[in-house]
Design a protein around this motif. Sequence first.
Motif, PDB file in Angstrom:
ATOM      1  N   ASP A 162       0.842  -1.174   0.000  1.00 34.63           N
ATOM      2  CA  ASP A 162       0.000   0.000   0.000  1.00 34.63           C
ATOM      3  C   ASP A 162       0.890   1.240   0.000  1.00 34.63           C
ATOM      4  O   ASP A 162       1.724   1.391   0.875  1.00 34.63           O
ATOM      5  CB  ASP A 162      -0.857  -0.028   1.269  1.00 34.63           C
ATOM      6  CG  ASP A 162      -2.143   0.741   1.090  1.00 34.63           C
ATOM      7  OD1 ASP A 162      -2.758   0.618   0.022  1.00 34.63           O
ATOM      8  OD2 ASP A 162      -2.530   1.470   2.017  1.00 34.63           O
ATOM      9  N   ARG A 184      -7.065   8.135  -0.940  1.00 34.27           N
ATOM     10  CA  ARG A 184      -7.516   7.230   0.127  1.00 34.27           C
ATOM     11  C   ARG A 184      -9.026   7.013   0.125  1.00 34.27           C
ATOM     12  O   ARG A 184      -9.714   7.375   1.049  1.00 34.27           O
ATOM     13  CB  ARG A 184      -7.125   7.814   1.484  1.00 34.27           C
ATOM     14  CG  ARG A 184      -5.902   7.187   2.082  1.00 34.27           C
ATOM     15  CD  ARG A 184      -5.678   7.715   3.500  1.00 34.27           C
ATOM     16  NE  ARG A 184      -5.715   6.633   4.471  1.00 34.27           N
ATOM     17  CZ  ARG A 184      -6.163   6.760   5.710  1.00 34.27           C
ATOM     18  NH1 ARG A 184      -6.695   7.890   6.111  1.00 34.27           N
ATOM     19  NH2 ARG A 184      -6.134   5.761   6.533  1.00 34.27           N
ATOM     20  N   TRP A 185      -9.540   6.454  -0.935  1.00 27.19           N
ATOM     21  CA  TRP A 185     -10.938   6.059  -1.071  1.00 27.19           C
ATOM     22  C   TRP A 185     -11.942   7.219  -1.058  1.00 27.19           C
ATOM     23  O   TRP A 185     -12.670   7.408  -2.017  1.00 27.19           O
ATOM     24  CB  TRP A 185     -11.345   5.059   0.040  1.00 27.19           C
ATOM     25  CG  TRP A 185     -10.467   3.880   0.120  1.00 27.19           C
ATOM     26  CD1 TRP A 185     -10.389   2.869  -0.803  1.00 27.19           C
ATOM     27  CD2 TRP A 185      -9.528   3.560   1.145  1.00 27.19           C
ATOM     28  NE1 TRP A 185      -9.457   1.952  -0.404  1.00 27.19           N
ATOM     29  CE2 TRP A 185      -8.921   2.325   0.784  1.00 27.19           C
ATOM     30  CE3 TRP A 185      -9.135   4.177   2.336  1.00 27.19           C
ATOM     31  CZ2 TRP A 185      -7.958   1.716   1.574  1.00 27.19           C
ATOM     32  CZ3 TRP A 185      -8.175   3.556   3.117  1.00 27.19           C
ATOM     33  CH2 TRP A 185      -7.603   2.350   2.729  1.00 27.19           C
ATOM     34  N   ALA A 285     -19.465   1.444  10.310  1.00 33.35           N
ATOM     35  CA  ALA A 285     -18.713   0.219  10.565  1.00 33.35           C
ATOM     36  C   ALA A 285     -17.465   0.528  11.382  1.00 33.35           C
ATOM     37  O   ALA A 285     -16.912  -0.333  12.044  1.00 33.35           O
ATOM     38  CB  ALA A 285     -18.315  -0.440   9.245  1.00 33.35           C
ATOM     39  N   LYS A 286     -16.995   1.779  11.297  1.00 33.18           N
ATOM     40  CA  LYS A 286     -15.761   2.131  12.000  1.00 33.18           C
ATOM     41  C   LYS A 286     -15.802   3.589  12.443  1.00 33.18           C
ATOM     42  O   LYS A 286     -15.939   4.492  11.631  1.00 33.18           O
ATOM     43  CB  LYS A 286     -14.566   1.911  11.067  1.00 33.18           C
ATOM     44  CG  LYS A 286     -13.236   2.414  11.590  1.00 33.18           C
ATOM     45  CD  LYS A 286     -12.666   1.532  12.676  1.00 33.18           C
ATOM     46  CE  LYS A 286     -11.317   2.055  13.163  1.00 33.18           C
ATOM     47  NZ  LYS A 286     -10.773   1.259  14.255  1.00 33.18           N
ATOM     48  N   PRO A 288     -13.849   5.913  15.842  1.00 33.98           N
ATOM     49  CA  PRO A 288     -13.395   6.987  14.952  1.00 33.98           C
ATOM     50  C   PRO A 288     -12.362   6.502  13.938  1.00 33.98           C
ATOM     51  O   PRO A 288     -11.740   5.468  14.116  1.00 33.98           O
ATOM     52  CB  PRO A 288     -12.759   7.970  15.924  1.00 33.98           C
ATOM     53  CG  PRO A 288     -12.246   7.113  17.042  1.00 33.98           C
ATOM     54  CD  PRO A 288     -13.152   5.914  17.122  1.00 33.98           C
ATOM     55  N   TRP A 289     -12.199   7.305  12.899  1.00 34.48           N
ATOM     56  CA  TRP A 289     -11.231   6.999  11.849  1.00 34.48           C
ATOM     57  C   TRP A 289     -10.480   8.284  11.544  1.00 34.48           C
ATOM     58  O   TRP A 289     -11.115   9.349  11.441  1.00 34.48           O
ATOM     59  CB  TRP A 289     -11.975   6.474  10.621  1.00 34.48           C
ATOM     60  CG  TRP A 289     -11.092   5.880   9.580  1.00 34.48           C
ATOM     61  CD1 TRP A 289     -10.039   5.032   9.778  1.00 34.48           C
ATOM     62  CD2 TRP A 289     -11.184   6.076   8.159  1.00 34.48           C
ATOM     63  NE1 TRP A 289      -9.476   4.683   8.568  1.00 34.48           N
ATOM     64  CE2 TRP A 289     -10.159   5.310   7.570  1.00 34.48           C
ATOM     65  CE3 TRP A 289     -12.028   6.816   7.341  1.00 34.48           C
ATOM     66  CZ2 TRP A 289      -9.957   5.268   6.190  1.00 34.48           C
ATOM     67  CZ3 TRP A 289     -11.833   6.773   5.972  1.00 34.48           C
ATOM     68  CH2 TRP A 289     -10.817   5.996   5.398  1.00 34.48           C
ATOM     69  N   ALA A 290      -9.167   8.220  11.436  1.00 37.69           N
ATOM     70  CA  ALA A 290      -8.377   9.458  11.344  1.00 37.69           C
ATOM     71  C   ALA A 290      -7.423   9.461  10.163  1.00 37.69           C
ATOM     72  O   ALA A 290      -7.028   8.404   9.668  1.00 37.69           O
ATOM     73  CB  ALA A 290      -7.577   9.649  12.626  1.00 37.69           C
ATOM     74  N   ASP A 291      -7.041  10.655   9.760  1.00 36.11           N
ATOM     75  CA  ASP A 291      -5.961  10.793   8.803  1.00 36.11           C
ATOM     76  C   ASP A 291      -4.641  10.936   9.533  1.00 36.11           C
ATOM     77  O   ASP A 291      -4.600  11.043  10.751  1.00 36.11           O
ATOM     78  CB  ASP A 291      -6.211  11.984   7.877  1.00 36.11           C
ATOM     79  CG  ASP A 291      -7.072  11.566   6.709  1.00 36.11           C
ATOM     80  OD1 ASP A 291      -6.726  10.541   6.084  1.00 36.11           O
ATOM     81  OD2 ASP A 291      -8.088  12.220   6.442  1.00 36.11           O
ATOM     82  N   ALA A 297      -9.869  12.779  14.371  1.00 37.13           N
ATOM     83  CA  ALA A 297     -10.581  11.598  13.863  1.00 37.13           C
ATOM     84  C   ALA A 297     -12.033  11.886  13.561  1.00 37.13           C
ATOM     85  O   ALA A 297     -12.936  11.223  14.065  1.00 37.13           O
ATOM     86  CB  ALA A 297     -10.472  10.441  14.863  1.00 37.13           C
ATOM     87  N   VAL A 301     -16.264   5.293   8.850  1.00 31.42           N
ATOM     88  CA  VAL A 301     -16.508   4.482   7.670  1.00 31.42           C
ATOM     89  C   VAL A 301     -17.939   3.961   7.750  1.00 31.42           C
ATOM     90  O   VAL A 301     -18.301   3.282   8.706  1.00 31.42           O
ATOM     91  CB  VAL A 301     -15.519   3.306   7.575  1.00 31.42           C
ATOM     92  CG1 VAL A 301     -15.794   2.488   6.325  1.00 31.42           C
ATOM     93  CG2 VAL A 301     -14.080   3.816   7.572  1.00 31.42           C
ATOM     94  N   LYS A 303     -21.215   1.892   5.893  1.00 34.80           N
ATOM     95  CA  LYS A 303     -21.425   0.787   4.960  1.00 34.80           C
ATOM     96  C   LYS A 303     -22.921   0.584   4.776  1.00 34.80           C
ATOM     97  O   LYS A 303     -23.652   0.442   5.764  1.00 34.80           O
ATOM     98  CB  LYS A 303     -20.789  -0.473   5.552  1.00 34.80           C
ATOM     99  CG  LYS A 303     -20.944  -1.715   4.715  1.00 34.80           C
ATOM    100  CD  LYS A 303     -20.475  -2.933   5.522  1.00 34.80           C
ATOM    101  CE  LYS A 303     -20.913  -4.205   4.834  1.00 34.80           C
ATOM    102  NZ  LYS A 303     -20.827  -5.360   5.717  1.00 34.80           N
ATOM    103  N   LEU A 312     -19.332   1.643   0.404  1.00 36.00           N
ATOM    104  CA  LEU A 312     -18.565   2.139   1.532  1.00 36.00           C
ATOM    105  C   LEU A 312     -18.314   3.628   1.332  1.00 36.00           C
ATOM    106  O   LEU A 312     -17.994   4.073   0.242  1.00 36.00           O
ATOM    107  CB  LEU A 312     -17.206   1.441   1.621  1.00 36.00           C
ATOM    108  CG  LEU A 312     -17.147  -0.016   2.048  1.00 36.00           C
ATOM    109  CD1 LEU A 312     -15.693  -0.417   2.273  1.00 36.00           C
ATOM    110  CD2 LEU A 312     -17.952  -0.255   3.317  1.00 36.00           C
TER     111      LEU A 312
END
Lengths: 618, 169
Positions: A162, A184-185, A285-286, A288-291, A297, A301, A303, A312
């Motif tokens: 990746d 990143r998506w 689904a997720k 916290p999510w952070a860069d 965060a 994510v 879904k 997603l």
Amino acid sequence: MGMVQTFGMWGRLLDVDLSSGKVAEMKVSPVTYRMFIGGRGLAAHILWRELGRRWREVDPLGPENILTVLTGPLTGYYPGIKLSISGKSPQSGGVVGSVVSSHVAYAIKACGYDGLVIRGASRDPVYIYVRDGDVEVRDASRLWGMRGVDLIKALRSELGRDAPSIYIGPAGENLVRTAAVMARWFHAAGYGGYGAVMGSKKLKAVVVEGSGPLPPVANKDEFVKLRYEVIDRVASRVTFRRWGTTSAIWRVGHDTSSEPVRNWQEEWHNKEEFNHVLIEWRYWAKNPWADWSCPLACMKVSKVGIGGVTYLSDGPDYEMGAYLGTNLGVFEVDKAIALSAMADDLGLCGIQTGNVMGLAVELFERGVLTRENVGYDLRWGDFEGLRRLMEDIAYRRGVGRVLAEGTYRAAVEIARMKGVDPGEVLKYAVQVKGVGIGAHGIRSRKDYPQPIAYAASVQGGDHTSVAGLPANSEESESWSAFLDSAVVCSFTSTDEDMMIRFTNAVTGWALTKEELYGVVGPRILTLQRVMLLLGGPDVRWDPRKHDDNPPRFYEPLPSGPYAGSFVPRDEVRKNLEEYYKQLGWDENGIPTEDTLKKLGLYDLADAVREIRRELGAG
Amino acid sequence: MASTQGQIWVLVDYSLCTGCRLCEIACSLKHEGVIWPAASRITVYEDYPGCPVPHYCVQCPDYPCVSACPTKALKVDQNTGAVLVDTSLCTLCSSCVQACPGRVPKVVKGKQYVLICDLCGGDPACVKECTRAGYNALRVIRKPQGTAIKHYAKPPEVVVREVCSRVFG
């Protein structure tokens, strides 16, 4: 070491010419960094220096345009990460400093460079691969045509791991003016339309792997101390961390009444389902999510499954929930999430695309666009039709060919097709100077943008770069210009004092608040302003006419707690004149010669004289 | 097996990890004095959105890396349980990388010796940073007795796959 290097930066960019395949190094002097900071300011400086003389003739989608991918002095050091993307904008004809959260930003510095300047155009699809000191322009024929998720997988299998990348989807390849530069998506540099610029250069992606350290900072002890202080402050924003911008989908619509609903015909909604708590329970689904390096965060994510297809997305974050939800009359959250996921995968800016789709649905409803033009019915909230429309825009099919030109140009073209005055269609186009307005209205006066937020912005409808009074405060566009030039996330940013101290700790500068608002900010804005007013080749903005809100913003709000509210024209005019004055611009917002001298921008004098002469004649 | 009395261990909760890599930054600042993610002794892998995996040395009870080292550059810190690298003896032969069931030790351009987590002498910077950010994905605990922890030592792509299947089914 005196002034041989700017701390926090390497002082060199990769200069890649895709026409010849040649790679060179472009030096950036400490004086240039001190004057333009980095990122957005440096981009404007480079674009003016390289293309200024021919600015009006430069086709944003031609090989002459330059795409800049830049970091700033705060990139990698200040918590939270952004990458600056710029060039001549295929939306405004000026320079839009767009930003995207991307690991590419720190990876570039870890390669020993501060950014890339990409010129020319390749004949065949390519991607740029940077690994430390090595740069390759690689064949991308088998990647061309791929959507985001497939592309990420293909790159991973090609590289065996990746690697940070920015890329375009089909929309960018097809030169759609609402195409974004993706990362990143779910991350997009949407404003400006730089996905189409990458497409015009046949550049599918830029992949960067850096194994080195970031450049040294000027004052390490101070930097470490301030960094902890910032982490503590940002991490304490508990509610924002929990729900991110998703919570605004309810709050901005229901409470402050400033969310686009059905192409801004309303700015209020009362749809209980559209709130963050339900979204969290049902779809995340997720969390916290952070860069990279982010203690906030704000991402999540989500879904959903619709008709056997899994989508997603993040959030949806506020802008996507608003523009691909309420603005299209979509009040089923799963469908807004699906449209958001589709926009990401196609490489479309959800704001600009949601804006032009809203225009299309309203025009259909009003009978201006018909089934004959579109091929199917367009209705508010009709997921199947909207999905189809988004794909048609990304692939420039049918009516999508026209809408792919973005809101302003599409409105003008539809008027031409229908043989009516452009104003008859432009009155439904919610944009300023070719840039669709972000999902924060001004009519209720309860949200952050001021009445002149968009009318005076050098980036048009960009809600992340709004103008405001007084010009020597965080309300002014100088503040956004600074954040985008230091290249830092506005959500993790803190107060002026901290940002300035942090910048000085990294760079060794002695930047002050007075200089930020009195010189540095106005310098970047003035440079962008002149290039915006020069415009071209197909757009030309007359400040007396185009420094204004879209007609819709003068229609009183029809619903909600602030029904009847709007900002009258004379107030907008008065604020504009005051704002111009504070920036050292004349009554039409043309920078004066004294201002150019004071800001060290006297090489703009001829351009400014030409603009003033044309106004006098017009 | 030697006693693990008094030794520490870093426990990860994958579901709390945000993928922010503040741990990598803290690690490199502590060990290298600069932000240098590639030289961090802890690495976050995220091949799929929302499935970040912090990857680092779990101090296997049998320390296969230490026994594999031909120059005796690796030894166990009896106080913390960490693997310490004697920078003057390491020849970057990669024997430890081969021997590690998790492929953890890092060979990085610009460093003359292999990089392995030293648990910061008992107060790991990565954990402090994760705690400071309020994520608490990493925590310091007393080193668990027995061999069970060795099951955490898997190649990152294997863990990524497992975490993803748990998040998205």
